[in-house]
Design a protein around this motif. Structure first.
Motif, PDB file in Angstrom:
ATOM      1  N   GLY A  51       0.856  -1.127  -0.282  1.00 50.88           N
ATOM      2  CA  GLY A  51      -0.017   0.059   0.066  1.00 50.88           C
ATOM      3  C   GLY A  51       0.930   1.162   0.096  1.00 50.88           C
ATOM      4  O   GLY A  51       0.333   2.302  -0.265  1.00 50.88           O
ATOM      5  N   THR A  95      -0.048  -5.687  -2.349  1.00 53.25           N
ATOM      6  CA  THR A  95      -0.578  -6.220  -1.376  1.00 53.25           C
ATOM      7  C   THR A  95      -0.111  -7.613  -1.444  1.00 53.25           C
ATOM      8  O   THR A  95       0.266  -8.320  -2.564  1.00 53.25           O
ATOM      9  CB  THR A  95      -2.180  -6.242  -0.979  1.00 53.25           C
ATOM     10  OG1 THR A  95      -2.572  -6.663  -2.238  1.00 53.25           O
ATOM     11  CG2 THR A  95      -2.555  -4.905  -0.954  1.00 53.25           C
ATOM     12  N   GLN A 241      -4.123  -7.247   8.518  1.00 52.46           N
ATOM     13  CA  GLN A 241      -4.971  -7.172   7.593  1.00 52.46           C
ATOM     14  C   GLN A 241      -4.945  -6.359   6.311  1.00 52.46           C
ATOM     15  O   GLN A 241      -5.291  -6.629   5.122  1.00 52.46           O
ATOM     16  CB  GLN A 241      -6.496  -7.055   8.084  1.00 52.46           C
ATOM     17  CG  GLN A 241      -7.104  -8.287   9.161  1.00 52.46           C
ATOM     18  CD  GLN A 241      -8.224  -7.917   9.545  1.00 52.46           C
ATOM     19  OE1 GLN A 241      -9.241  -7.527   9.028  1.00 52.46           O
ATOM     20  NE2 GLN A 241      -8.126  -8.329  10.787  1.00 52.46           N
ATOM     21  N   ASP A 242      -4.475  -5.122   6.514  1.00 57.05           N
ATOM     22  CA  ASP A 242      -4.028  -4.120   5.487  1.00 57.05           C
ATOM     23  C   ASP A 242      -3.110  -4.638   4.533  1.00 57.05           C
ATOM     24  O   ASP A 242      -3.272  -4.124   3.294  1.00 57.05           O
ATOM     25  CB  ASP A 242      -3.899  -2.892   5.904  1.00 57.05           C
ATOM     26  CG  ASP A 242      -4.962  -2.370   6.687  1.00 57.05           C
ATOM     27  OD1 ASP A 242      -5.813  -2.573   6.445  1.00 57.05           O
ATOM     28  OD2 ASP A 242      -4.776  -1.146   7.495  1.00 57.05           O
ATOM     29  N   TYR A 243      -2.214  -5.521   4.830  1.00 60.30           N
ATOM     30  CA  TYR A 243      -1.346  -6.100   4.124  1.00 60.30           C
ATOM     31  C   TYR A 243      -1.716  -7.070   2.888  1.00 60.30           C
ATOM     32  O   TYR A 243      -0.969  -7.371   2.081  1.00 60.30           O
ATOM     33  CB  TYR A 243       0.070  -6.733   4.801  1.00 60.30           C
ATOM     34  CG  TYR A 243       0.756  -5.594   5.513  1.00 60.30           C
ATOM     35  CD1 TYR A 243       0.427  -4.201   5.580  1.00 60.30           C
ATOM     36  CD2 TYR A 243       1.661  -6.189   6.445  1.00 60.30           C
ATOM     37  CE1 TYR A 243       1.461  -3.504   6.126  1.00 60.30           C
ATOM     38  CE2 TYR A 243       2.406  -5.197   7.196  1.00 60.30           C
ATOM     39  CZ  TYR A 243       2.137  -3.875   6.899  1.00 60.30           C
ATOM     40  OH  TYR A 243       3.182  -3.152   7.836  1.00 60.30           O
TER      41      TYR A 243
END
Length: 245
Positions: A51, A95, A241-243
């Motif tokens: 991101g 990601t 989780q954002d990865y």
């Protein structure tokens, strides 16, 4: 002559292009290759996490190069699946993809097991053994110091040394290429409690099995080692989780 990146920007968050502030470009060497390596390493080491925006203009400004070598570097990173570019939005560190991780693990395991069988068949030469034993000592020091980037590099070197011991020069190159999608997960997993010492013990067990001539044990231990990172995939995907896609 070398040209340094500019000073750190105030307020720039960790995990951005600020990791390149101390980077140096050798003006006598191809700039595209250097920009590629300068970006690839922090991406694989998760210093530039999924991101993270990668601006052509900012990269050129920080490194003191034109956009041409920057575009060359980004193209190579896109081909490796490390950068995604979106129309009207720009480029970002990709990601982590479960599908790509599992595919890379499958290929890596196949290559690593073939390496072990080849080394067992050909025999481990004294200079290869010395290099591997020296690597394990360095791994031990890095693990005790909790030097995660250093340990990750030595982990890679251990497997590269084994691949080189096959006597087939392309093996290490293919292994490096096929495990790219695993490397960021591997690096992220190093901070799991006890992971460094566990990996070190696994490496030592693999080498011990090879030097004792026990091919079945060496193959079994290498297979288990290759799958270690998958054991923490679910935990890490929940923690970060954002990865993940």
């Amino acid at each position: 002559m070398r040209q340094s990146g500019r000073g750190r920007s105030e307020g720039l968050e960790e995990g951005s292009l600020a990791v390149l502030d101390t980077a140096q470009i050798d003006l006598a060497a191809p700039a595209g290759d250097q920009v590629y390596q300068l970006l690839r390493t922090p991406i694989l080491e998760m210093q530039m996490p999924p991101g993270c925006p990668v601006s052509e203009a900012e990269l050129g400004n920080r490194l003191g190069v034109s956009r041409t070598p920057v575009r060359e570097a980004l193209l190579r990173l896109r081909e490796e699946g490390l950068i995604n570019t979106y129309p009207s939005r720009g480029s970002f560190v990709a990601t982590l993809s479960r599908e790509r991780i599992l595919g890379a693990q499958f290929l890596r395991e196949a290559i690593e097991l073939a390496v072990v069988r080849r080394v067992m068949g050909e025999g481990l030469k004294p200079f290869d053994l010395d290099a591997l034993e020296g690597n394990l000592k360095a791994q031990s020091r890095a693990a005790k110091a909790e030097d995660f980037p250093r340990y990750h590099a030595l982990d890679d070197q251990f497997h590269s040394l084994l691949a080189s011991a096959t006597g087939l020069p392309r093996t290490a190159v293919v292994l490096e290429r096929e495990k790219i999608q695993l490397d960021r997960l591997r690096c992220l997993s190093l901070k799991v409690d006890g992971q460094l010492q566990s990996l070190l013990a696994e490496h030592q067990a693999i080498l011990d099995a090879i030097t004792s001539g026990d091919e079945a044990a060496a193959v079994t231990k290498m297979q288990a080692h290759c799958r270690t990172v998958l054991n923490v995939l679910e935990t890490l995907s929940l923690q970060h989780q954002d990865y993940f896609e």
